[in-house]
Enzyme design. Sequence first.
Site, PDB file in Angstrom:
ATOM      1  CG  HIS A  21      -0.489  -0.298   2.597  1.00  0.00           C
ATOM      2  ND1 HIS A  21       0.691   0.584   3.126  1.00  0.00           N
ATOM      3  CD2 HIS A  21      -0.526  -1.117   3.543  1.00  0.00           C
ATOM      4  CE1 HIS A  21       0.906   0.288   4.198  1.00  0.00           C
ATOM      5  NE2 HIS A  21       0.195  -0.841   4.476  1.00  0.00           N
ATOM      6  CG  HIS A  24       4.150  -1.684   2.149  1.00  0.00           C
ATOM      7  ND1 HIS A  24       2.805  -1.845   2.004  1.00  0.00           N
ATOM      8  CD2 HIS A  24       4.750  -2.475   3.263  1.00  0.00           C
ATOM      9  CE1 HIS A  24       2.506  -2.713   2.836  1.00  0.00           C
ATOM     10  NE2 HIS A  24       3.642  -2.993   3.703  1.00  0.00           N
ATOM     11  CB  CYS A 127       2.224  -9.705  18.567  1.00  0.00           C
ATOM     12  SG  CYS A 127       1.480  -9.043  17.229  1.00  0.00           S
ATOM     13  CB  CYS A 130       5.281  -7.942  16.217  1.00  0.00           C
ATOM     14  SG  CYS A 130       4.219  -6.476  16.609  1.00  0.00           S
ATOM     15  CB  CYS A 144       0.291  -6.156  19.434  1.00  0.00           C
ATOM     16  SG  CYS A 144       1.604  -5.222  18.569  1.00  0.00           S
ATOM     17  CG  HIS A 147       0.048  -6.109  14.631  1.00  0.00           C
ATOM     18  ND1 HIS A 147       1.208  -6.131  14.797  1.00  0.00           N
ATOM     19  CD2 HIS A 147       0.341  -6.130  13.265  1.00  0.00           C
ATOM     20  CE1 HIS A 147       2.285  -6.046  14.099  1.00  0.00           C
ATOM     21  NE2 HIS A 147       1.462  -5.974  12.831  1.00  0.00           N
ATOM     22  CE  LYS A 301      -0.823   0.496  12.134  1.00  0.00           C
ATOM     23  NZ  LYS A 301       0.023   0.078  12.843  1.00  0.00           N
ATOM     24  CE  LYS A 304      -4.887  -7.342   4.264  1.00  0.00           C
ATOM     25  NZ  LYS A 304      -4.503  -8.811   4.206  1.00  0.00           N
TER      26      LYS A 304
HETATM   27 ZN   LIG Z   1       2.151  -6.658  17.186  1.00  0.00          ZN
END
Ligand SMILES: [Zn+2]
Length: 476
Positions: A21, A24, A127, A130, A144, A147, A301, A304
């Site tokens: 996306h 990146h 996680c 990560c 996390c 995430h 942020k 998805k």
């Molecule tokens: Zn994480």
Amino acid sequence: MSENKTVYITTAIDYVNSIPHVGHAVEKIQADVLARQYRQKNDVFFLSGVDENSLKNVLAAKKAGMDTADFVAKNSSEFEGLKELLNLSYDKFIHTTSKQHFDGCKKMWQALKPEDLYKKNYKGYYCVGCEEFKTEADLCDGKCPEHDSPLEIVEEENYFFKLSNYQEKLLELIENDEIEIIPSFRRNETLSFIRGGLEDFSVSRSKERAQNWGVPVPGDEDQIMYVWVDALANYITALGYSSDDDEYKKFWLNGDNITHMIGKGIMRFHAVYWIALLLSAGLRLPKKIYVHEYLTIDGKKMSKSIGNVIFPQEIIDRYGRDATRYILLSSLPYNSDGDLTWEKMDAKYTADLCNGIGNLNQRVLSMINRYGIELHTFESDPINTAEYIEKFKFAEGLEQVINSVGQVNRMIDDEKPWEKIKSGENKAAEATLNQAYSELKQIASSLDVFMPETAEKMKIQLETLKPEPLFPRIES
Ligand SMILES: [Zn+2]
């Protein structure tokens, strides 16, 4: 600006559990601008690539109902495709499933000091996003912070790396700026993390949990290298560390400037883990670690689950390739997150590119043509973007260009060469347009690294004096 040195520039290698996306993309474009800038006077090797060995990729393949290798190959090609899509000038794109990488990882593992590695039973919150164990202090509301997915409790026997052995050395290296962490607030954050005490970290996982995907630990085939040792090693394996290739010797071992460009989410792994691993293996260290902030979408942020992800192709479809580079670069400031919305992108495109650079190019060249202005050598000062770029201030460097465009446009508005011509003051009009022409030349050359295609088009038009629209207007 530095000259005649070797410069090695790396981007993060992305997980290929999904396709790239704009988050990146912007990192790769920043790295590309830096590489193009240094290449003007130095010998540059520019590396990007993908992390194909992560467990995340295995899980995503499963979810997609695909074979892991096929899934990884498919998504990796999307990342590799950014080169063409965004006009990136990588010298190499590393796939971590390659034999060269596997061999290099094994060599690095074997180079680690034996006293830095030990096996122990470990149980903790893990996680998957990560790919790391989390302590209570790392968590936000039991999750996390990076995430949203729930944490798993994992227990197994792994190899651990004695990070605590390197606490003093790491502090010294960063305090003395032998390793520069940029911006300085990220340096301070790293220092306080190290001062808080370093815990040993897991460098392998069971073959079973890794689902037999990744680099096997030499001499212990039941263990697969944990993502960080494997992924971080890409920076040397890509240059041919495993076989001591010339590129490895030139750009790493004896390199003058080694710069890692990464996002803030993986700073600790680069500024702490990676450096400690290199110290343990007796390898040379990088010089700079530049940590960029994130692009958010309308204040949120990109994710998805929110469904607000923007892909580079969508921006290119609307504005074109160079304009996409401009929009993404100028939207991410040096020291804070940057925000995108389609409205903001439209506004930026129209103000800075159509009405800014495009209009200036059009009006200056058409007036020179129309009034038969004679061009003399008139040297304007270059726009000092190099200094900004070498300090990783990409948006701020572009701002210098846009400021210059604004100044020249205002000078023309004030001097009104068309009125001067009407009233017979041809000399005055000629002076104004000669100055504008030479400033336009400087603007074109400052764009070489930011928008290479636009710079090229402008240079041709400055020769032929035939203006063509650089940035077509968009329909709203
Ligand atoms: Zn994480």
